[in-house]
Design a protein around this motif. Structure first.
Motif, short mmCIF file in Angstrom:
data_model
loop_
_atom_site.label_atom_id
_atom_site.label_comp_id
_atom_site.label_asym_id
_atom_site.label_seq_id
_atom_site.Cartn_x
_atom_site.Cartn_y
_atom_site.Cartn_z
N TRP A 67 8.58 4.31 4.17
CA TRP A 67 7.81 3.52 5.15
C TRP A 67 6.89 2.51 4.48
CZ3 TRP A 67 10.77 4.76 8.70
CH2 TRP A 67 11.13 6.07 8.95
N VAL A 80 6.69 0.51 17.34
CA VAL A 80 6.49 0.95 15.96
C VAL A 80 4.99 1.07 15.63
CG1 VAL A 80 6.89 0.17 13.59
CG2 VAL A 80 8.69 -0.08 15.27
N GLU A 103 -0.03 8.01 12.90
CA GLU A 103 0.45 8.15 14.28
C GLU A 103 -0.77 8.36 15.18
OE1 GLU A 103 1.66 9.73 17.89
OE2 GLU A 103 0.68 11.04 16.45
N GLN A 128 10.51 -2.34 4.67
CA GLN A 128 9.84 -1.10 4.26
C GLN A 128 10.79 -0.32 3.36
OE1 GLN A 128 8.71 -0.33 8.66
NE2 GLN A 128 7.32 0.96 7.50
N ILE A 168 1.02 4.95 0.02
CA ILE A 168 0.26 6.20 0.20
C ILE A 168 1.15 7.32 0.74
CG2 ILE A 168 -0.75 5.29 2.37
CD1 ILE A 168 -3.09 7.29 1.83
N THR A 169 1.93 7.07 1.80
CA THR A 169 2.66 8.20 2.40
C THR A 169 3.88 8.56 1.56
OG1 THR A 169 3.90 6.74 3.89
CG2 THR A 169 1.87 7.69 4.74
N GLU A 227 2.37 3.39 12.91
CA GLU A 227 1.91 2.66 11.73
C GLU A 227 0.45 2.96 11.38
OE1 GLU A 227 2.89 -1.21 12.94
OE2 GLU A 227 3.26 -1.93 10.91
N GLY A 241 3.34 12.64 5.33
CA GLY A 241 3.02 11.44 6.09
C GLY A 241 1.62 11.58 6.66
N SER A 242 1.51 12.27 7.80
CA SER A 242 0.20 12.51 8.41
C SER A 242 -0.74 13.24 7.45
CB SER A 242 0.37 13.34 9.69
OG SER A 242 1.20 12.69 10.61
N GLU A 272 -6.76 18.46 10.18
CA GLU A 272 -5.66 19.18 10.83
C GLU A 272 -4.71 19.80 9.82
OE1 GLU A 272 -5.37 19.68 14.13
OE2 GLU A 272 -7.32 18.72 14.30
N TRP A 300 0.87 -1.18 0.00
CA TRP A 300 0.00 0.00 0.00
C TRP A 300 0.90 1.22 0.00
CZ3 TRP A 300 -2.86 2.21 4.86
CH2 TRP A 300 -3.67 3.30 4.47
N SER A 348 5.28 -0.50 3.55
CA SER A 348 5.48 -1.89 3.98
C SER A 348 5.51 -2.79 2.76
CB SER A 348 4.34 -2.33 4.91
OG SER A 348 4.31 -1.51 6.05
#
Ligand SMILES: Cc1cc2nc3c(=O)[nH]c(=O)nc-3n(C[C@H](O)[C@H](O)[C@H](O)COP(=O)(O)OP(=O)(O)OC[C@H]3O[C@@H](n4cnc5c(N)ncnc54)[C@H](O)[C@@H]3O)c2cc1C
Length: 396
Positions: free
Chosen positions: A176, A377, A384, A229, A131-132, A381, A137-138, A147, A129, A178
């Protein structure tokens, strides 16, 4: 094990799956996970690595297909999914995630209803997957912009653009991802622009054996070391337009569905890790003699073990409620509540277990220090935990 996984009454299928996965977790995942944990990230993904034995033996079990033959209703399938994930997390959380995330592109292919995609993207390939991104990231998890500064804040390191019958992908995903270094197919979530200039998010199934795709080095990290990762780079990668599963109109809905499923699954998986730490601590406390008796007979140790037990059972009860409710009426905030509760519980219980082992807890001979590193971790994942809480709170 000191206790049965899922103490309540189980159906025949659930007993069969539990017993199969328990043997797999104990005989395959734990020894392989322990060995991979000591290896360099490059050796973990080498051709002759025992990582492949875990993937092969898991595929041979065929458990992924239990819920897919239509014989179970959604709640039964959700219970079975939770039980399976908990058992795999009890075995080795890093390996469990490597095995679980592999199916994400397949899920997207099935969602498309396109027979050509369904035939092409199957369990014989490793998936991921993506995505980030390095600078997002967030921002990319916070899809609704609770946010963040809105959509522009989330447009960044990876873009897809419609070009006639094709889609062209340019950019990169974070270190990151995976299975990023070994994946043969990706569920790609990134910024998208159509030919009319409409911008937003897009969801794609992407084959990773095509021109223009390269991979980064596997990330060296503190926990879940059996889970490789790494970055994926796209240099003018061309995929057919039918590989787009969702465009700007559906992007948020698909991501919400993905995060709801992923957070519920993480909730189950880390109940498994927490439970493993509790069981090791109870067993050790029965063996270790101090003050003339097994330490479990000292009242302070007993009450610490009870606290651990209480947290584990609360996390499991919440997770089962969440995944069965979400099977019929999905709620991202409930899924987040379960993920945050389970991962915090895993961290707290593994940390207390280490303390109950005393000095023995910090040695590599005992399983506890690895469980604590693996749990550390988990709070980052799939989002956060603090940020996930903000997204959930925004929906209350
Ligand atoms: C083991 C593991 C597996 C992963 N697997 C995958 C995968 O398969 N695919 C994939 O694409 N990614 C994966 N990730 C990436 C993961 O989703 C991100 O690490 C996570 O979303 C956090 O992003 P970040 O690391 O960039 O941290 P940042 O976004 O930089 O956040 C840093 C800190 O700032 C806080 N913060 C950030 N923004 C805000 C805000 N707006 N308001 C308040 N606080 C904020 C965060 O809560 C955090 O504490 C994985 C990560 C880990 C650790």
């Amino acid at each position: 094990m000191t206790n049965e996984i899922f103490n309540e009454t189980l159906s025949e299928t659930e007993v069969a799956v539990r017993d199969t996965l328990r043997r797999f977790a104990e005989d395959v995942m734990r020894p392989i996970g322990k060995e991979l944990d000591t290896m360099s990230p490059d050796d973990v993904i080498a051709r002759d690595s025992i990582l492949w034995e875990a993937h092969r033996k898991f595929a041979d079990l065929g458990v992924g297909t239990f819920a897919e033959d239509g014989s179970l209703d959604p709640v039964e399938a959700a219970r079975l999914g939770a039980l399976s994930s908990e058992m795999l997390g009890w075995g080795d959380s890093g390996l469990a995630i490597s095995l679980g995330v592999s199916n994400m592109p397949i899920t997207l292919a099935q969602m498309s209803g396109n027979p050509a995609l369904i035939e092409k993207y199957t369990t014989d390939k490793v998936g991921c997957w993506a995505i980030t991104e390095p600078n997002h990231g967030s921002d990319l998890v916070d899809f609704g912009g609770s946010e963040t500064e809105g959509q522009d804040a989330r447009r960044g390191d990876c873009f897809a653009k419609k070009d006639g019958d094709n889609i062209i992908i340019q950019g990169q995903k974070s270190s990151w991802v995976s299975n990023g270094t070994i994946a043969e197919m990706a569920a790609l979530y990134c910024a998208y622009e159509d030919e009319g200039g409409v911008k937003g998010g897009g969801v794609f199934v992407v084959p990773l054996d095509v021109d223009g795709v390269t991979k980064g080095k596997p990330t060296n990290k503190v926990g879940q070391r059996p889970l490789n990762q790494g970055e994926i780079f796209f240099d003018d990668v061309v995929i057919p337009a039918d590989h787009m599963i969702a465009g700007p109109d559906q992007y948020n809905a698909v991501l919400e569905m993905t995060l709801t499923g992923a957070n519920g699954g993480m909730g189950s998986l880390f109940c498994g890790l927490a439970r493993a730490a509790l069981e090791h601590a109870v067993d050790y406390a029965k063996e270790r003699v101090q003050g003339g008796k097994p330490i479990i007979q000292h009242q302070a140790v007993k009450s610490r073990l009870f606290e651990m037990f209480r947290k584990v059972e609360a996390a499991r009860a919440l997770n089962l409620r969440v995944v069965t409710r979400n099977a019929v009426n999905p709620s991202l905030e409930l899924a987040i509540a379960s993920k945050v509760t389970s991962t915090r519980t895993a961290m707290e219980v593994a940390t207390e277990a280490l303390s109950i082992y005393g000095g023995a807890g910090i040695t590599k001979e005992n399983p506890i220090e690895k469980l604590m590193r693996d749990a550390s971790v988990s709070v980052i994942e799939d989002g956060e935990n603090t940020l996930l809480g903000l997204i959930a709170a925004d929906r209350l």
